[in-house]
Design an enzyme around this catalytic site. Structure first.
Site, PDB file in Angstrom:
ATOM      1  N   ARG A 311       0.831  -1.206   0.000  1.00 64.91           N
ATOM      2  CA  ARG A 311       0.000   0.000   0.000  1.00 64.91           C
ATOM      3  C   ARG A 311       0.871   1.263   0.000  1.00 64.91           C
ATOM      4  NH1 ARG A 311      -5.546   1.704   0.810  1.00 64.91           N
ATOM      5  NH2 ARG A 311      -6.193  -0.455   0.591  1.00 64.91           N
ATOM      6  N   GLU A 717      -9.709   6.000   7.289  1.00 71.16           N
ATOM      7  CA  GLU A 717      -8.279   6.283   7.234  1.00 71.16           C
ATOM      8  C   GLU A 717      -7.909   7.609   6.553  1.00 71.16           C
ATOM      9  OE1 GLU A 717      -8.088   2.307   5.496  1.00 71.16           O
ATOM     10  OE2 GLU A 717      -6.141   2.098   6.456  1.00 71.16           O
TER      11      GLU A 717
END
Lengths: 771, 470
Positions: A311, A717
């Site tokens: 990621r 997030e």
């Protein structure tokens, strides 16, 4: 009766403020419940020559001591490749690794006894810093490379080149409720586990393996967590398994909660990163090519590190089109806590790399950093020339330009930049800095099969609704948002929906509540279940009225068929007496995903969430102390199901991110021992650390272009990454301490007073050496 | 009398032969089943365990937020404790703080919430609206504090509930409690006498440091004498030459007292710790534990304070700087205790600088205190002391000498900086120190002299990040 798009309060708000909300350690337990503590390794890398637990056994209140040989099943709590034993077997790989389990009459007795073991180690030099891990080729995987175009050539040919390195520290989750679990033995070898975990299914799996029973013999329940932030995605496995094993061997309920110091010593944290960059720009400030080397210390076990490092690579572009890019990722194995999931999951670290590049280029090009950023944004949604990410996903939904324009206006960015410049010209001691940074964050688990969710909805004959799904509540407001979806589906007020604890016995095979995907996945699954039930009611009424289902409407709290209308309770009762099922499961799998992680190609994400922030700071050039003076946040939550809950994520995420990048510093000594294992030494933001002026908003233009639940966007997030503007603003203030000829200096994080003072001295051409 | 007596949410309770170091938190949760009060860190930093303790102060009710994790049961004798479960009216109507926390979305995970509600309620009762300070000892990891502060602002506009307004203060206790394991003294002579006979006992003021021995080092406290309920030890008297501060005066009391006399000391004490810590922690305790990073010793040294030590009926005084012998070692005899801190009455020239990673509720990396009087442009007296620069809080005679008799000017400051570094050389800071490296401490300490000088200049520019207001 509209219940979606409304700022409903958190379903447990009243329980929170009266102390009635129960967490694992608050659950009433029967007399005879036993308490556990782990005995921990003091060495970071060693062979255990002897482990004498007799003094532990003799310690007051101790009922049992469990060693590896006593385990009835698998000695494994790993969420990935079974490389993480519950109890160390012969060798230890970090200071704090559990060696044995103490079972005692009380929490205090267990803690005291756990320190009494006599352990002899043969110690080896631990791999702690980046250099030694790199030199020893201590890695979890070969270096991964994602690339597009010819980055090396593009950098080489560019008119302007920048090169540098930035270090980004890790972060302790510091959920206020420490890890906790309670296992209650059932008849026939079954086990009931109550745990503070984001991932009940994985706990179920690990407990079953540890007991040597099938998953159907284990029921895991999670009512709520006192904060998770990724820290309870895999790190709760150990406590649950320890409790289950001890409950099996003693026949008594067993509870374990980590004391805060144990919690911080044992559990993993956010991955720290060292990022090297080389980039080339043209004279207009457009990036031509970039090469990143991302090094991350994953700790001793794999845990979720591959996905985290992936990621980070997937966010090396952030909101910028990189025509030529090469991203190398180095996953280092070190003798430290195994780094784990933490809100953003590598994304924030990846973004800091490219944001540093943008600032560096602006300095070299003598342009405003905001202008450089804007010139490199992805083409907007609807553009004729949509662009692809370095991993070949077409960015179809880019709204960062619009968000930036609005924020520049509402925050008065341009005038304030001028004010900052004037202030810095007049003030020798206190310098100010300002920065605007964007966020583009990919939504979906990159491990594609995790993008699924289930739900179970019952309507009782009195018209009350029982809601259950696989998502867990850690404070983020998932439960109320999903309840709003259910209430809306039935056209009923929110308070008719009973929210219930996540329970592997109700909804099986769930994914962790993570990746910001809780509402997207579970909201859809619940809607599917509700639609199933309303569909049956509609068919029943259609049949009674010799009409068709599409002529039956749930409207204004009633169910309307032609000229007749039924109250919800009435319709439900009719369904019951007509023997129509009022219970349904729902299931959802995110569409459109197609991802090859080894090649780094495809569509790992369903869509992107966007946002931007302007932060202004002041720094003290004599002491390095720094403060956030003002923050303006604008976040895209699509069409927000609950604007109050979502705004809470935005404000809270920003402050948590600001803490990570300023005051929160993890320190290990050379022997690999974590020295900052309590809030006395590890400083998360306090109340006065929030920005003095704090303007946060959800973007009014937000609407998901994909078919998500109520057209909302994930919001868990992304806002954390708005805080990257804090680091860049501090960097801007530091730069103001030099002159035109001073070299650009990347600002390492966390920007503690010491790092800021060091940077100021360096920009002024002075050495900051160890005295 | 071996029983301690107090009230819990309005209900009378007594505990016979209590464990001296049983924490109020454990007792509430495990003995009383009052699980609303949470354990977040067990060291007084996160505030999840905050409760409101009330006492009778000359007939009036004084309510204070304290950390129940660092509060021993014997300290409760003669007081009230109110927990989050005890805030609603009998009919169930919530306290305005609770209502506003709900209305403003002030809770997310909810784990810090009971502690936050208790801190805000204690502040609401006395109209304290410095919310940042009220909440400095309550960590919230979810909200970013903004909605909590909005809740506090709304609640401030609402009245105190009737039940609180009408609640009588606890009955004052006149006599002490003595068991084989501890003494809660209410008379100075009794305290001195008992401690002389039981020199192995641990003297406990507010238990904010001794509490950590118990909760973190898992040490047993075999015997303890509790000082904070001795009236003579808990008061401040102003004489002609000295301000006499009882050793068990809580730092919050001292902070308020110093606000006009030595405002910089008052602000240092504010930053020393959270409201909860300041309500419990005592000046004598902060000196007696002889930590190299305690914040009050450098200030006391700079002020020229002396300690009045007592053993039995005998007393002696020593300058504060002479009390510290080595790392956590002090000039104190068995059975001897600090009775008072004697601070010379003086005009205020004191400037205190505390450097830490976080502004509030953090331990100093460096704490510098300068008591420098300038007469006609010339330095007439100088006392300079630092914490965090050596194994003990220490004066810098070299820096003082470099300034004495000279004008405050870049040259004299530069000389003082050099002398300061010589005074603290060689500095030994653990390489893996969690707060700051030696290089930082040395440079920052030098720079603090420069900061002091800049602040003394007329028409000065901003010298602190808090000076910048948008």
């Amino acid at each position: 009766m509209n219940v979606i798009y409304k700022p409903s309060e958190h379903d447990a708000a009243k329980l929170h403020v009266t102390g009635a909300a129960r967490y694992v350690d608050d659950l009433p337990t029967v007399k005879g419940t036993l308490h556990l503590a782990f005995g921990l390794s003091d060495a970071a890398r060693a062979k255990i020559l002897s482990l004498d637990v007799d003094p532990v056994r003799r310690s007051p209140g101790v009922v049992d001591v469990i060693l590896t040989g006593d385990l009835p099943g698998a000695n494994d709590v790993s969420p990935s490749i079974k490389d993480e034993p519950l109890l160390a077997e012969g060798e230890v790989y970090y200071a704090g690794q559990p060696l044995f389990i103490v079972v005692a009459g009380s929490h205090h007795e267990a803690r005291k006894a756990a320190r009494r073991a006599k352990i002899e180690y043969e110690e080896f030099d631990p791999l702690v810093d980046y250099e030694s891990a790199i030199e020893a080729e201590s890695r979890f995987e070969e270096a991964r490379v994602y690339q597009t175009g010819d980055a090396e050539a593009a950098v080489g040919a560019a008119a302007h080149r920048v090169e540098g390195e930035v270090e980004i520290g890790g972060q302790e989750h510091f959920y206020l409720e420490g890890q906790a679990a309670l296992a209650i033995p059932q008849e026939n070898g079954d086990m009931h586990v109550c745990v503070s975990s984001q991932h009940p299914t994985e706990v179920q799996h690990k407990v079953a393996d540890s007991l040597g029973v099938p998953m159907n013999a284990v029921r895991v329940e999670v009512r709520r967590m006192g904060g998770g932030f990724g820290g309870k995605e895999s790190q709760s496995n150990a406590l649950a398994v320890a409790c289950a094993v001890a409950a099996r061997s003693t026949g008594s309920p067993c509870k374990m909660r980590y004391d805060r110091d144990d919690d911080m010593t044992i559990t993993g944290k956010r991955h720290d990163f060292r990022i090297r960059y080389r980039a080339g720009f043209d004279a207009d400030g457009k990036i031509q090519g970039v090469v990143f080397d991302q090094y991350t210390r994953c700790g001793w076990a794999l845990d979720l590190s591959l996905a985290v490092a992936d990621r980070a690579m997937l966010h090396a572009d952030n909101a910028y089109y990189l025509p030529n890019a090469k991203i190398n990722s180095h996953r280092l194995r070190t003798h430290m806590q195994s780094a784990t999931a933490f809100r953003g999951f590598g994304g924030p670290q990846g973004m800091i790399g490219i944001e540093t590049v943008m600032d560096h280029a602006a300095r070299v090009l003598e342009m405003d950093p905001l202008e450089v950023r804007r010139r490199n944004y992805y083409a907007p949604a609807g553009s004729a020339n949509l662009q692809k990410t370095p991993y070949r996903m077409t960015v179809e939904d880019c709204v960062i330009g619009e968000i930036t324009d609005e924020l520049v206006e509402s925050s008065n960015y341009l005038e304030r930049r001028e004010e900052v410049r004037k202030w810095n010209a007049e003030n020798p001691i206190i310098k100010r800095g300002i920065a605007l940074t964007p966020v583009k964050f990919g939504i979906s688990f990159t491990l594609t099969h995790l993008n699924q969710a289930g739900a179970l909805v019952h309507v009782y004959q009195d018209g009350s609704i029982h809601l259950n799904h696989g998502g867990t509540e850690m404070g983020q407001g998932l439960f109320v948002k999903v309840a709003q979806v259910a209430a809306d589906a039935f056209g009923q007020p929110l308070d008719t929906v009973k929210i219930t604890a996540t329970d592997t016995g109700k909804v099986p095979n769930t994914s962790a509540t993570a990746a910001s995907a809780g509402s997207d996945l579970n909201g859809m699954a619940v809607k599917c279940a509700c639609d199933e039930i309303t569909g049956r009611i509609k068919s029943m009424l259609a049949e009674m009225h010799q009409s068709s289902s599409d002529q039956v409407r749930f409207e204004g709290g009633k169910i309307v068929v032609g000229d007749e209308s039924y109250g919800f309770k009435e319709a439900v009762h009719l369904a019951y007496v007509n023997r129509v099922s009022l219970s349904a499961t729902g299931f959802y799998a995110t569409p459109k995903l197609n991802w090859d992680r080894l090649m780094g190609r495809g569509r790992p994400f369903f869509y992107f969430a966007y946002g931007a922030a302007v932060t202004e700071v002041a720094i003290d050039t004599l002491t390095g102390e720094n403060r956030i003076l003002r923050a303006d946040l604008l976040n895209d939550a699509g069409k927000s199901i609950n604007p109050a809950i979502d705004l809470g994520q935005v404000e809270g995420g920003y402050v948590q991110g600001a803490g990570w990048l300023t005051t929160e510093e993890l320190v290990w000594d050379d022997a690999g021992r974590l020295k900052t294992h309590a809030p006395s030494t590890y400083k998360i933001p306090a109340c006065s650390d929030r920005p003095a002026v704090f303007n946060s908003a959800l973007w009014s233009g937000g609407c998901n272009s994909e078919s998500t639940i109520c057209k909302s966007k994930a919001v868990g997030e992304p806002p954390l990454m708005l805080a990257i503007s804090v680091l860049m603003a501090i960097s801007d203030a530091v730069a103001a301490c030099g002159n035109e000829s001073s070299a650009y200096l990347p600002m390492d994080a966390p920007a503690t007073p010491e790092r800021v003072l060091k940077a100021v001295e360096k920009v002024r051409g002075r050495e900051f050496d160890a005295a | 009398m071996t029983k301690i007596r107090f009230r819990v949410n309005g209900r009378e309770v007594s505990v016979d032969n209590a464990e001296p170091a049983a924490t109020l938190l454990d007792w509430l949760r495990e003995d009383q089943g009052l699980t609303g009060t949470k354990e977040g860190c067990n060291e007084g930093d996160c505030g999840a365990c905050t409760v409101m303790v009330s006492r009778n102060d000359n007939g009036s009710m004084v309510r204070e937020a304290v950390n129940s994790c660092l509060y021993f049961l014997p300290q409760m004798d003669g007081k009230d404790v109110r927990t989050v479960e005890g805030l609603a009216e009998p009919g169930g109507r919530l306290h305005p703080v609770q209502d506003e926390m709900i209305a403003n979305h002030g809770s997310q995970c909810g784990f810090c919430t009971p502690g936050i509600v208790m801190s805000l309620t204690a502040a609401h009762a006395v109209g304290d609206e410095d919310h940042d300070d009220v909440l400095a000892g309550n960590l919230c990891r979810c909200t970013g504090y903004a909605p909590i502060v909005r809740a506090a602002e709304s609640a401030a506009r609402k009245p105190i509930p009737d039940w609180m307004r009408n609640e009588p203060p606890p009955q004052p206790r006149r006599s002490g409690v003595e068991t084989p394991r501890f003494l809660v003294a209410r008379d100075l002579d009794e305290f001195a006498d008992w401690f002389e006979k039981n020199p192995e006992a641990t003297v406990i003021g507010g238990a904010t440091d001794v509490g950590l021995w118990v909760t973190k080092k898992l040490r047993e406290i075999e015997k303890a004498c509790f000082a904070a309920q001795v009236p003579e030890l808990a008061q401040i008297e102003v004489g002609n030459s000295f301000i006499e501060v009882g050793a068990a005066v809580p730092l919050e009391h001292l902070r308020k007292f110093m606000a006009d006399r030595h405002p910089s000391l008052s602000e240092l004490l504010r930053r020393f710790g959270s409201v909860q810590i300041r309500n419990s922690a005592t000046l004598g305790g902060n000196i007696a534990n002889a930590s190299p990073i305690g914040d009050s010793p450098p200030a006391m040294i700079a002020l020229g304070a002396r300690l009045k030590l007592r053993k039995g009926s005998g007393t002696r005084t020593v300058p504060v700087e002479d009390f510290f012998i080595g790392f956590k070692r002090q000039d104190r005899l068995p059975g001897e205790f600090i009775e008072k801190i004697l601070i010379p009455v003086q005009d205020d020239h004191l400037k205190c600088y505390k450097l830490s990673k976080r502004l509030d509720q953090d331990i100093s990396s460096v704490c510098g205190c300068f008591n420098i009087a300038v007469d006609d442009g010339v330095v007439a007296s100088a006392r300079i002391a630092f914490g965090g620069m050596a194994s003990i809080p220490k004066r810098s005679p070299g820096a003082e000498a470099a300034l004495l008799g000279r004008r405050l000017a870049p040259e004299s400051i530069a000389d003082a900086q050099e002398a300061l570094i010589r005074d603290f050389s060689p500095m030994r800071v653990n390489k893996a120190t969690t707060r700051a490296s030696t290089a930082y401490r040395v440079l920052a300490a030098r720079n603090l002299l420069m900061k002091f000088y800049s602040e003394a200049e007329p028409g000065r520019r901003a010298t602190h990040v808090l000076d910048v207001k948008l």
